[in-house]
Design a protein around this motif. Sequence first.
Motif, mmCIF file in Angstrom:
data_model
loop_
_atom_site.group_PDB
_atom_site.id
_atom_site.type_symbol
_atom_site.label_atom_id
_atom_site.label_comp_id
_atom_site.label_asym_id
_atom_site.label_seq_id
_atom_site.Cartn_x
_atom_site.Cartn_y
_atom_site.Cartn_z
ATOM 1 N N GLY A 135 0.628 -1.172 0.249
ATOM 2 C CA GLY A 135 0.436 -0.019 0.161
ATOM 3 C C GLY A 135 0.445 1.360 0.182
ATOM 4 N N ILE A 136 2.096 1.443 -0.545
ATOM 5 C CA ILE A 136 2.279 2.604 -0.566
ATOM 6 C C ILE A 136 3.417 2.640 -1.949
ATOM 7 N N PRO A 137 3.179 2.297 -2.640
ATOM 8 C CA PRO A 137 4.256 2.378 -4.193
ATOM 9 C C PRO A 137 4.390 3.479 -4.389
ATOM 10 N N ASP A 138 4.033 4.635 -3.941
ATOM 11 C CA ASP A 138 4.891 5.713 -3.937
ATOM 12 C C ASP A 138 5.983 6.515 -2.987
ATOM 13 N N LYS A 139 6.258 5.521 -1.922
ATOM 14 C CA LYS A 139 7.715 5.900 -1.155
ATOM 15 C C LYS A 139 8.551 5.269 -1.839
ATOM 16 N N ALA A 140 8.731 4.247 -2.742
ATOM 17 C CA ALA A 140 10.315 3.779 -3.697
ATOM 18 C C ALA A 140 11.210 4.735 -3.477
ATOM 19 N N HIS A 141 11.399 6.370 -3.356
ATOM 20 C CA HIS A 141 12.378 6.762 -3.787
ATOM 21 C C HIS A 141 12.777 7.860 -2.576
ATOM 22 N N ALA A 142 11.878 7.450 -1.053
ATOM 23 C CA ALA A 142 11.925 7.848 0.035
ATOM 24 C C ALA A 142 12.975 7.312 1.025
ATOM 25 N N PHE A 143 13.506 8.017 2.074
ATOM 26 C CA PHE A 143 14.469 7.647 2.423
ATOM 27 C C PHE A 143 13.979 6.863 3.434
ATOM 28 N N PRO A 144 14.129 5.932 4.471
ATOM 29 C CA PRO A 144 13.391 5.595 5.839
ATOM 30 C C PRO A 144 12.946 6.901 6.909
ATOM 31 N N VAL A 145 13.426 8.007 6.705
ATOM 32 C CA VAL A 145 13.156 8.526 8.015
ATOM 33 C C VAL A 145 12.014 10.047 7.316
ATOM 34 N N GLN A 146 11.573 9.993 6.606
ATOM 35 C CA GLN A 146 11.205 10.310 5.734
ATOM 36 C C GLN A 146 9.236 9.513 5.992
ATOM 37 N N LEU A 147 9.228 8.398 6.314
ATOM 38 C CA LEU A 147 8.244 7.845 6.661
ATOM 39 C C LEU A 147 7.584 7.253 8.227
ATOM 40 N N SER A 148 6.071 6.995 7.779
ATOM 41 C CA SER A 148 5.773 6.887 9.234
ATOM 42 C C SER A 148 6.111 5.447 9.702
ATOM 43 N N GLY A 149 6.140 4.943 11.111
ATOM 44 C CA GLY A 149 6.517 3.722 11.905
ATOM 45 C C GLY A 149 5.623 2.941 10.949
ATOM 46 N N GLY A 150 4.537 3.041 10.747
ATOM 47 C CA GLY A 150 3.725 1.947 9.882
ATOM 48 C C GLY A 150 4.433 2.069 8.838
ATOM 49 N N GLN A 151 4.672 2.953 7.974
ATOM 50 C CA GLN A 151 5.517 2.865 6.322
ATOM 51 C C GLN A 151 6.823 1.600 6.477
ATOM 52 N N GLN A 152 7.600 2.664 7.734
ATOM 53 C CA GLN A 152 8.396 1.366 7.547
ATOM 54 C C GLN A 152 8.465 0.091 8.041
ATOM 55 N N GLN A 153 7.014 -0.259 9.096
ATOM 56 C CA GLN A 153 7.433 -1.392 8.522
ATOM 57 C C GLN A 153 6.568 -2.380 7.300
ATOM 58 N N ARG A 154 5.744 -1.634 6.699
ATOM 59 C CA ARG A 154 5.371 -1.925 5.882
ATOM 60 C C ARG A 154 6.720 -2.482 4.775
ATOM 61 N N VAL A 155 7.787 -1.564 4.834
ATOM 62 C CA VAL A 155 8.949 -1.701 3.879
ATOM 63 C C VAL A 155 9.519 -3.028 4.411
ATOM 64 N N ALA A 156 9.248 -3.461 5.680
ATOM 65 C CA ALA A 156 9.992 -4.527 5.916
ATOM 66 C C ALA A 156 9.942 -5.142 5.545
ATOM 67 N N ILE A 157 8.621 -5.831 6.177
ATOM 68 C CA ILE A 157 7.638 -6.846 5.247
ATOM 69 C C ILE A 157 7.561 -6.841 4.066
ATOM 70 N N ALA A 158 8.057 -5.746 3.029
ATOM 71 C CA ALA A 158 8.168 -5.846 1.547
ATOM 72 C C ALA A 158 8.934 -6.330 1.699
ATOM 73 N N ARG A 159 10.654 -5.989 1.995
ATOM 74 C CA ARG A 159 11.501 -6.346 1.910
ATOM 75 C C ARG A 159 12.023 -8.191 2.180
ATOM 76 N N ALA A 160 11.390 -8.672 3.200
ATOM 77 C CA ALA A 160 11.324 -9.819 3.330
ATOM 78 C C ALA A 160 10.132 -10.577 2.607
ATOM 79 N N LEU A 161 9.652 -10.102 2.525
ATOM 80 C CA LEU A 161 8.843 -10.943 0.866
ATOM 81 C C LEU A 161 9.359 -11.166 0.047
ATOM 82 N N ALA A 162 10.039 -10.125 -0.218
ATOM 83 C CA ALA A 162 11.364 -10.490 -1.766
ATOM 84 C C ALA A 162 11.917 -11.046 -1.949
ATOM 85 N N MET A 163 12.864 -12.005 -0.921
ATOM 86 C CA MET A 163 13.084 -13.491 -0.926
ATOM 87 C C MET A 163 12.673 -14.396 -1.047
#
Length: 253
Positions: A135-163
Amino acid sequence: MNKKQTAAEQPIIKIENVQKHFGRVKALRGVSLDIKRGEVVVIIGPSGSGKSTLLRCINRLEEYDSGKITVDGIPLDSTENINHVRREVGMVFQSFNLFSHLKVIDNITLAQCQVRKRTKEEAAEIAADLLKKVGIPDKAHAFPVQLSGGQQQRVAIARALAMNPQIMLFDEPTSALDPEMIKEVLDVMTTLAKEGMTMVVVSHEMGFARAAADRVIFMDEGLIVESAAPDEFFTNPKHERTKLFLSKILHNS
């Protein structure tokens, strides 16, 4: 029964009499647990009950003192086996563990290129698809510090799923989040559960346990006290210790 059926019916995670001590503290006191392929298991219990220690033993992030753990038929008994299992098991922690100096897209592509040996283009395509999924396709080129905690955790989930993991482990993935951000992470996890991902989740989120779990496990003092389907677990717990825990946690939630 043929061999194929036997393999399919074997538990994807088999934990046998695992013990773990931290000095004099007995974190795990002989825990045994089978988890089926595609099963969603939520582990609950008071702080210090051994939940996170058990989860971390599944991919040998935590060394255990005795017992045996087998993941998808591979025993965690050698460095080679442990590394193989870790490639097949995704893990999401309380703290998001993103690389702060890398953009979101690079956080998701790094391990794909290094471990899965994918091209940068292939890895970036997978990352873009997963950012849509969480649910955050627009955040691809953001840095983690620019994201909310919930968005950062969703990136972490996406990173795990990518494998392309066979199994996802979640260690209290919403405990560091503000209340309004918890739902967006749980929604992603619920979708994964519906899609048939094998998941082991340590969490205090009883609503998620009721809605998404196939089985709820209650741990206390390094032991599994009770294990049941959510309906039975929450409406008709058998053990007094479980009843006491639920009366406190459900009253406060």
